[in-house]
Motif scaffolding. Structure first.
Motif, PDB file in Angstrom:
ATOM      1  N   ASP A  82       1.140  -5.301  11.710  1.00  0.00           N
ATOM      2  CA  ASP A  82       0.900  -5.767  10.345  1.00  0.00           C
ATOM      3  C   ASP A  82       0.779  -4.558   9.386  1.00  0.00           C
ATOM      4  O   ASP A  82      -0.147  -3.774   9.521  1.00  0.00           O
ATOM      5  CB  ASP A  82      -0.398  -6.577  10.338  1.00  0.00           C
ATOM      6  N   TYR A  83       1.796  -4.262   8.503  1.00  0.00           N
ATOM      7  CA  TYR A  83       2.759  -5.227   7.993  1.00  0.00           C
ATOM      8  C   TYR A  83       4.183  -4.633   8.071  1.00  0.00           C
ATOM      9  O   TYR A  83       5.054  -5.175   8.702  1.00  0.00           O
ATOM     10  CB  TYR A  83       2.373  -5.613   6.549  1.00  0.00           C
ATOM     11  N   HIS A  84       4.414  -3.499   7.383  1.00  0.00           N
ATOM     12  CA  HIS A  84       5.728  -2.841   7.368  1.00  0.00           C
ATOM     13  C   HIS A  84       5.658  -1.630   8.287  1.00  0.00           C
ATOM     14  O   HIS A  84       4.913  -0.682   8.043  1.00  0.00           O
ATOM     15  CB  HIS A  84       6.085  -2.410   5.941  1.00  0.00           C
ATOM     16  N   CYS A  85       6.450  -1.685   9.353  1.00  0.00           N
ATOM     17  CA  CYS A  85       6.331  -0.715  10.444  1.00  0.00           C
ATOM     18  C   CYS A  85       7.613   0.097  10.582  1.00  0.00           C
ATOM     19  O   CYS A  85       8.713  -0.456  10.568  1.00  0.00           O
ATOM     20  CB  CYS A  85       6.034  -1.481  11.735  1.00  0.00           C
ATOM     21  N   GLY A 100       4.040  -9.148   9.518  1.00  0.00           N
ATOM     22  CA  GLY A 100       2.879  -8.805  10.321  1.00  0.00           C
ATOM     23  C   GLY A 100       2.581  -9.703  11.496  1.00  0.00           C
ATOM     24  O   GLY A 100       1.588  -9.482  12.188  1.00  0.00           O
ATOM     25  N   HIS A 101       3.432 -10.723  11.765  1.00  0.00           N
ATOM     26  CA  HIS A 101       3.039 -11.740  12.733  1.00  0.00           C
ATOM     27  C   HIS A 101       4.036 -11.960  13.865  1.00  0.00           C
ATOM     28  O   HIS A 101       3.757 -12.746  14.771  1.00  0.00           O
ATOM     29  CB  HIS A 101       2.828 -13.069  12.001  1.00  0.00           C
ATOM     30  N   VAL A 123       2.686   2.698   9.564  1.00  0.00           N
ATOM     31  CA  VAL A 123       2.446   1.325   9.096  1.00  0.00           C
ATOM     32  C   VAL A 123       1.989   1.335   7.642  1.00  0.00           C
ATOM     33  O   VAL A 123       1.046   2.049   7.280  1.00  0.00           O
ATOM     34  CB  VAL A 123       1.386   0.616   9.958  1.00  0.00           C
ATOM     35  N   ASP A 125       0.545  -1.268   4.897  1.00  0.00           N
ATOM     36  CA  ASP A 125      -0.077  -2.589   4.779  1.00  0.00           C
ATOM     37  C   ASP A 125      -0.906  -2.627   3.500  1.00  0.00           C
ATOM     38  O   ASP A 125      -2.113  -2.408   3.529  1.00  0.00           O
ATOM     39  CB  ASP A 125      -0.961  -2.869   6.004  1.00  0.00           C
ATOM     40  N   ARG A 134      -0.413 -13.331   4.508  1.00  0.00           N
ATOM     41  CA  ARG A 134      -1.549 -12.723   5.198  1.00  0.00           C
ATOM     42  C   ARG A 134      -2.552 -13.731   5.743  1.00  0.00           C
ATOM     43  O   ARG A 134      -3.493 -13.354   6.434  1.00  0.00           O
ATOM     44  CB  ARG A 134      -2.263 -11.742   4.274  1.00  0.00           C
ATOM     45  N   ARG A 150      -9.451  -7.995   7.195  1.00  0.00           N
ATOM     46  CA  ARG A 150      -8.011  -7.765   7.340  1.00  0.00           C
ATOM     47  C   ARG A 150      -7.686  -7.226   8.729  1.00  0.00           C
ATOM     48  O   ARG A 150      -8.555  -6.737   9.450  1.00  0.00           O
ATOM     49  CB  ARG A 150      -7.531  -6.765   6.282  1.00  0.00           C
ATOM     50  N   THR A 152      -4.870  -4.510  10.097  1.00  0.00           N
ATOM     51  CA  THR A 152      -3.843  -3.536   9.732  1.00  0.00           C
ATOM     52  C   THR A 152      -3.291  -2.869  10.986  1.00  0.00           C
ATOM     53  O   THR A 152      -4.050  -2.452  11.851  1.00  0.00           O
ATOM     54  CB  THR A 152      -4.422  -2.453   8.803  1.00  0.00           C
ATOM     55  N   GLU A 372      10.192 -14.119   7.578  1.00  0.00           N
ATOM     56  CA  GLU A 372       9.289 -14.086   8.734  1.00  0.00           C
ATOM     57  C   GLU A 372       9.175 -15.455   9.409  1.00  0.00           C
ATOM     58  O   GLU A 372       9.053 -15.541  10.632  1.00  0.00           O
ATOM     59  CB  GLU A 372       7.911 -13.590   8.300  1.00  0.00           C
TER      60      GLU A 372
END
Length: 583
Positions: A82-85, A100-101, A123, A125, A134, A150, A152, A372
């Motif tokens: 989570d979120y942009h990797c 993120g899921h 990452v 986030d 989220r 959260r 992250t 997603e």
């Protein structure tokens, strides 16, 4: 502590390398420290346990690939980040993923030096971006009300596996109990002459099918007759072959790619023969009326947040729910770990799969959600436990959907998009209220009041009494259907209600109503369940909720899964009207 079980239970390969455990970790503009993967830095089990907002984090670790894998493609897999990797191996980027899921994989073969390898995961986030899907992760620093801490970064297992250059990309099972068939689709991205696929299907150790297919195209599709015109296999009175929560029958499958008597790839998986549909206001499971008694499940743990400390914890939650007389759950605002879905398949537990919502509407939010959501459906398509998809909840992310045609089009898009990807399940367009086109009229109503508020309770009873009263009610000050839409005969379910707060240790905890003793808790629970059972039109429910979560103390269990009252008493109440269920 780290998660050691194979993370993808419906697409298993024997050889794999678990990368969970201790990694180096760095916040933006800070020094490196240690973290325990796959637990997010906000959790206790990560070893950091810090809830401070941070948009950028980095992970780093060394690893070695077994030398006997050198003639294979080496794939790195992430359960969820989570979120942009962005992923780097030996200082070279191998790929990136947004969302993120859901799970993703990269081929890292060309980046290896076959000595000691270095893996870096970057990452991004943004903690206060309200267009990101989220769910219950709060975009304000401290959790409150129904919003939680959260998550992250890496929060599900990371692993590496060697695969042949000729391999199975995916396998997809679509059951048809009316024909007694299962349709099997699979893809082999690279094919060669004389390549075969051997499919072996067994049921409870008994060989059912062994079929060999000559692979001449990348995409392959076969329908296999399982029931073979034998009626005892069709129906499910304990001896049939269909999947239900009462008899969670599964077929074990092994698929091998073979060339010149050599096995190039071998995958183990499973499926269940299950059908869900609606007709004349009733939900049918395997062509028989089925009353769903669901419990809302947030999927949080006190020490791991979104990540279960152990695989056994998934199993335990399901077993506790079943002991209370529930036959399923609505996974609320969370795309659950595939290991939970595996245990739901195996133990017999209905699941409504739900997409975590964004908070506000925009073109960016629409794009993020749709991309997603497609990944969610594709990843979890084979799990028989999932009988319904919930792409939107309570107008989150579409706050003006009641009258705004643009947001209504988005709701309709999510409904039709989901059905375009999956014809085997029900779709709820906007669970709670302001529904558009939908397969179930899913209503949220917490207006039952306390036992001392008799006038409020009588109004609540009246609102549930019949179809006319239900459809004109506005339990949250919002209409049941969005402007221009109406009930077209779909079944009506109360998919959120209850939320009775009870915790002697935290009397100020949050809930919709509150009680002060176990006896009062059971009395109130029976009171609001009776209201549903006395309705002439409601065909199923989802009680809020399975466990306490952080400041919320309205669970049937505490946050650490201790019962607040005798489980058999909850079961007694849930099963007072057993005649409503037809197995």
């Amino acid at each position: 502590m780290y998660r050691k079980e194979y993370p993808r239970p419906n697409f298993v390969r024997k050889e794999w390398l678990n990368l969970n455990g201790e990694w180096d970790f760095r916040f933006e503009n800070e020094d490196w420290q240690k973290i325990n993967v796959p637990f997010a830095y906000q959790s206790k089990l990560s070893g950091i346990n810090d809830n401070k907002p941070c948009n950028m984090v980095w992970y780093k670790r060394k690893f070695k690939i077994p030398y006997n894998w050198k003639d294979k493609s080496i794939i790195i897999n992430f359960g969820a980040v989570d979120y942009h990797c962005k992923v780097y191996v030996n200082e070279k980027m191998v790929g990136e993923h947004i969302g993120g899921h859901t799970s993703f994989s990269f081929d890292i073969t060309k980046n290896l030096n076959w000595n000691e390898e270095e893996l870096i995961v970057e990452v991004y986030d943004p903690w206060d971006d309200e267009t990101i899907p989220r769910g219950k992760q709060y975009w304000i620093e401290n959790p409150s009300s129904i919003w939680y801490k959260r998550t992250t970064g890496i929060w599900q297992t990371v692993w590496i596996e060697p695969i042949n250059f000729i391999n199975l990309k995916y396998v997809k099972f679509t059951p048809d109990i009316d024909k007694g068939e299962v349709c099997i689709e699979f893809e082999v991205p690279r094919i060669e002459k004389d390549l075969e696929a051997e499919i072996t299907i067994s049921f409870k150790g008994q060989l059912v099918v062994k079929d060999t297919i000559n692979i001449i195209e990348k995409y392959n599709k076969r329908s296999i007759d399982l029931f073979n015109k034998k009626i005892f296999r069709t129906f499910n009175h304990g001896s049939g072959w269909c999947w239900t929560p009462e008899n969670p029958n599964l077929f074990d499958v092994k698929i091998k790619l073979i060339k010149d008597d050599e096995t190039l790839d071998e995958v183990y998986t499973y499926f269940g023969m299950r059908k869900i549909h609606t007709e004349k206001g009733i939900v049918y499971l395997n062509n028989r009326p089925y009353y769903q008694k669901l419990v809302l499940d947030q999927g949080y743990w006190p020490e791991g947040l979104l990540t279960a400390p152990y695989d056994e914890d998934f199993k335990k939650d399901i077993e506790l729910a079943k002991k209370m007389g529930f036959n399923g759950c609505r996974k609320h605002q969370k795309v659950e770990d595939p290991r939970f879905l595996y245990w739901a398949d195996k133990l017999g537990f209905i699941v409504w799969g739900e997409m975590p919502s964004n908070a506000e509407y925009s073109s960016v939010a629409v794009e993020r959600l749709i991309k997603e959501w497609i990944e969610v459906i594709n990843r979890d398509y084979n799990h028989p436990c999932i009988v319904a998809w919930v792409p939107l909840n309570e107008s989150w992310g579409i706050p003006r959907v009641g009258r705004d045609e643009m947001e209504q089009h988005h709701s309709l898009t999510m409904y039709h998009l989901t059905h375009s990807l999956d014809k085997t399940r029900l779709v709820i367009s906007n669970d709670g209220w302001e529904l558009t086109k939908t397969d179930i009229c899913a209503i949220h109503n917490y207006n039952h009041g306390s036992k001392y508020e008799n006038e409020k309770y009588q109004y609540y009873l009246k609102s549930l009494q019949n179809k006319e009263n239900i459809l004109v009610s506005q339990p949250a000050g919002r209409r049941i259907y969005a402007n221009g839409f109406k009930n077209e005969g779909e079944p009506i379910m109360l998919t959120e209600f209850g939320g009775i707060a009870f915790d002697k240790k935290h009397p100020q905890g949050w809930g919709y109503t509150s009680v002060s003793s176990e006896e009062e808790f059971l009395e109130d629970y029976e009171r609001i369940i009776d209201a549903i059972y006395n309705s002439d039109i409601i065909f199923g429910f989802c009680y809020t909720q399975l466990t306490d979560v952080e400041q919320e103390v309205n669970g049937l269990l505490t946050y650490d899964r201790k019962p607040k009252c005798k489980l058999e008493e909850i079961k007694r109440i849930n099963e007072k009207y057993r005649h409503n269920i037809v197995y």
